[in-house]
Design an enzyme around this catalytic site. Structure first.
Site, PDB file in Angstrom:
ATOM      1  N   GLU A 138       0.972  -1.304  -0.159  1.00  0.00           N
ATOM      2  CA  GLU A 138      -0.103  -0.008   0.051  1.00  0.00           C
ATOM      3  C   GLU A 138       0.744   1.189  -0.046  1.00  0.00           C
ATOM      4  O   GLU A 138       0.881   2.159   0.967  1.00  0.00           O
ATOM      5  CB  GLU A 138      -0.947  -0.235   1.321  1.00  0.00           C
ATOM      6  CG  GLU A 138      -1.835  -1.211   1.045  1.00  0.00           C
ATOM      7  CD  GLU A 138      -2.995  -1.170   2.063  1.00  0.00           C
ATOM      8  OE1 GLU A 138      -4.136  -1.533   1.765  1.00  0.00           O
ATOM      9  OE2 GLU A 138      -2.531  -0.869   3.284  1.00  0.00           O
ATOM     10  N   GLU A 234      -4.911  -7.529  -0.775  1.00  0.00           N
ATOM     11  CA  GLU A 234      -5.590  -7.626   0.482  1.00  0.00           C
ATOM     12  C   GLU A 234      -6.942  -7.177  -0.034  1.00  0.00           C
ATOM     13  O   GLU A 234      -7.333  -6.367  -0.711  1.00  0.00           O
ATOM     14  CB  GLU A 234      -5.285  -6.306   1.295  1.00  0.00           C
ATOM     15  CG  GLU A 234      -3.733  -6.374   1.616  1.00  0.00           C
ATOM     16  CD  GLU A 234      -3.335  -5.279   2.701  1.00  0.00           C
ATOM     17  OE1 GLU A 234      -3.919  -5.217   3.518  1.00  0.00           O
ATOM     18  OE2 GLU A 234      -2.406  -4.692   2.139  1.00  0.00           O
TER      19      GLU A 234
END
Length: 576
Positions: A138, A234
């Protein structure tokens, strides 16, 4: 080395015209979508047990500053990370590893943690299986405190170190964006290290409906524009409770929860999730589903200081579980199999337990009158059981042909399901702690279509044919033996040899036992030892300087011999 595969991209949303182009990256399957689960050790184990399957990929995390979670337990309130444990528990599964910068990406980029980077890469490559490395995952998530320059510089360095260390065929580098709805669009380029430094583009898929799927669609189109495969690294139905069947539109505190039917829950989150993969089938090559009871982990629990997540366990609802199993059993998904590594473009197929992917749901089996045996689940799934006779049971293992996994207690029995082939002969074994001692029993069985397999021949639990096919020498198991000091030349009866900074060989001299079975263990991960000369030995993945418990146990007529000790792994041979 890079692998390039032809793919097809739709020229428009409703158009039937297509144009050919290529996906560039390492460990990219030619066709299909890798199915992986996460994201903590216990949640992965619960998923595997509840669904009776070996995941094709397993996901965990490590911090770059202290390498916490690499070789021992690390839990910051989001579940246990322990990559070594996960790798040993699933030796024939791909590893998907997220690396946290611990808020120090600029220090990482400056070279402060270069030694840790080398240790991390060497350790992961030592597991000899496909590894998908989510470096600084991320990258654009504001909670991570990353800088674009730190991301770009560190990515380029890690990519070059993978090549310099000779791991480019084992480790694939994933650049994952947060796909976070409050983040403005059009900013991904500033975080991009360059196509030559990235194998995959990744994204997070939690509540994309909050922004009409704009952020995940942007990430998908970005991957497409770079010619890279897409990994949903994710994904979880954020703010849904699968067990309680509720949903909250409040991302901060989960207030005003609305009741849902299981079908509504599936239709609202899961159906669009799989549709997103279908809509982007030209580039989607992998996904990780986070299958966890988030509310039970203190970091995510009330009062929800890091947002409201819920409970995403597919096994917590019968319809969700059934729908999930039916979906991932479809041909476009890559589940666990004996050819998994080859399918992912890895150099060899490896060994170990030969899975056939998800085995689907089964009705709860009826208890059997016998103490120890097996029951038929399907033509490719066997359940080994032993009745609970009241042992202290600090630990237990149920084994099929030397593959030993922790059993679950169900209906007064310890049970575990394994992939198997109808008509084949297997060694089954059960062992359990009982105070200062332990109980062990084993037999040989032929897997037939019946509920309680009572006919078995007592003997060595590791002598069957099938199940674990050469897991000791394959790419997915431990590292086999060979090289270094011959244990027969050591004066010590029991100890270890240094093989490399990431490989340890544990040995015990043969003292004349009957030895219809034996096990050598590293930190309670137990596998049959190889007899070489006058010693039993076995190699394991390990990290130089780390502490381990080594154990040797062997059958001796009607009894057994067991010994163990604690050691520190150093560069020496014949260590006692």
């Amino acid at each position: 080395m890079k692998r390039t595969y032809l793919s097809l991209i739709a020229a428009g949303v409703m158009s039937l015209s297509v144009s050919a182009w290529s996906l560039d990256g390492v460990l990219v399957p030619e066709s299909g979508i890798l199915v992986s689960v996460g994201q903590d050790v216990d949640s992965v184990n619960d998923y595997a047990s509840a669904l009776g399957t070996i995941p094709a990929g397993v996901t965990n995390y490590v911090g770059i500053v202290n390498l916490d979670g690499l070789n021992s337990d690390a839990d910051a309130g989001a579940g246990r990370n322990n990559i070594a444990e996960l790798a040993n528990a699933y030796p024939t599964s791909a590893l998907v590893v997220g690396v946290s910068m611990n808020g120090e990406v600029d220090a990482v980029a400056s070279g402060r943690y270069n030694a840790n980077i080398d240790t991390l890469l060497n350790t992961l490559a030592g597991y000899d299986r496909p590894v998908y490395l989510r470096w600084a995952y991320e990258v654009d998530g504001p909670w991570n405190g990353h800088s674009p320059s730190g991301i770009v510089t560190s990515f380029q360095y890690v990519h070059d170190r993978i090549i310099a260390l000779g791991h480019q065929a084992k480790i694939s580098l994933v650049w994952q964006v947060a796909s976070y709805c409050p983040t403005p669009g059009g900013q991904l380029d500033q975080w991009w290290p360059g196509s030559e430094y990235v194998d995959w583009v990744g994204l997070s898929y939690f509540a994309p409906q909050d922004c009409n799927w704009d952020r995940v669609n942007e990430a998908a189109q970005f991957a497409r524009s770079k010619g890279k495969p897409l990994f949903l690294n994710e994904s979880t139905p954020q703010r849904y409770q699968v067990a309680d069947l509720t949903y909250s539109a409040d991302p901060a505190k989960g207030t005003n929860r609305q009741s849902k039917t299981s079908q509504q829950l599936w239709d609202e989150w899961f159906a669009p999730y799989f549709q997103f993969m279908s809509d982007n089938s030209d580039i989607v090559k992998g996904f990780t589903y986070i299958n966890a009871d988030w509310d039970s982990q203190w970091r995510w629990a009330a009062p929800y200081n890091e947002g409201y997540w819920g409970d995403s366990r597919v096994q917590a609802n019968a319809l969700i579980k059934s729908n999930w199993q039916q979906e991932i059993a479809k041909g476009q998904y890559i589940n666990h199999s004996e050819t998994l590594f080859e399918t992912l473009g890895y150099g060899s197929t490896g060994g170990g337990d030969n899975g056939g992917g998800d085995n689907g749901g089964t009705n709860p089996p009826e208890p059997c009158n016998e103490e120890f045996g097996y029951r038929y689940v399907s033509d490719s799934t066997i359940e080994v059981f032993h009745k609970n006779n009241g042992w202290s049971a600090e630990w237990n293992y149920v084994c099929l042909n030397g593959l030993c996994l922790q059993g679950e207690i169900k209906n007064g029995e310890y049970v575990k399901q394994f992939d198997a082939q109808l008509g084949s002969t297997y060694g089954i074994e059960f062992k359990v702690a009982d105070g200062e001692s332990q109980f062990i029993t084993d037999k040989s069985v032929t897997f037939e279509n019946k509920q309680c397999g009572s006919t078995g021949t007592p003997g060595g639990g590791d002598n069957g044919s099938g199940g674990d096919n050469g897991g000791d020498n394959g790419s997915g198991g431990d590292n086999g033996s060979g090289g270094g000091t011959d244990p027969s030349q050591c004066s010590a009866d029991f100890g270890y040899n240094y093989r490399s900074d990431t490989e340890i060989e544990v040995f015990h001299k043969d003292l004349g036992w009957s030895a219809s079975w034996n096990y050598i263990c590293l930190d309670d991960y137990c596998v049959p030892g190889d007899k070489s000369g006058d010693s039993y030995n076995r190699s394991f993945n390990a990290t130089l300087g780390s502490d381990y418990k080594i154990t040797f146990k062997v059958e001796d007529s009607a009894s057994q011999f067991i010994t163990e000790k604690n050691i520190t792994f150093v560069n020496t041979s014949c260590a006692q």
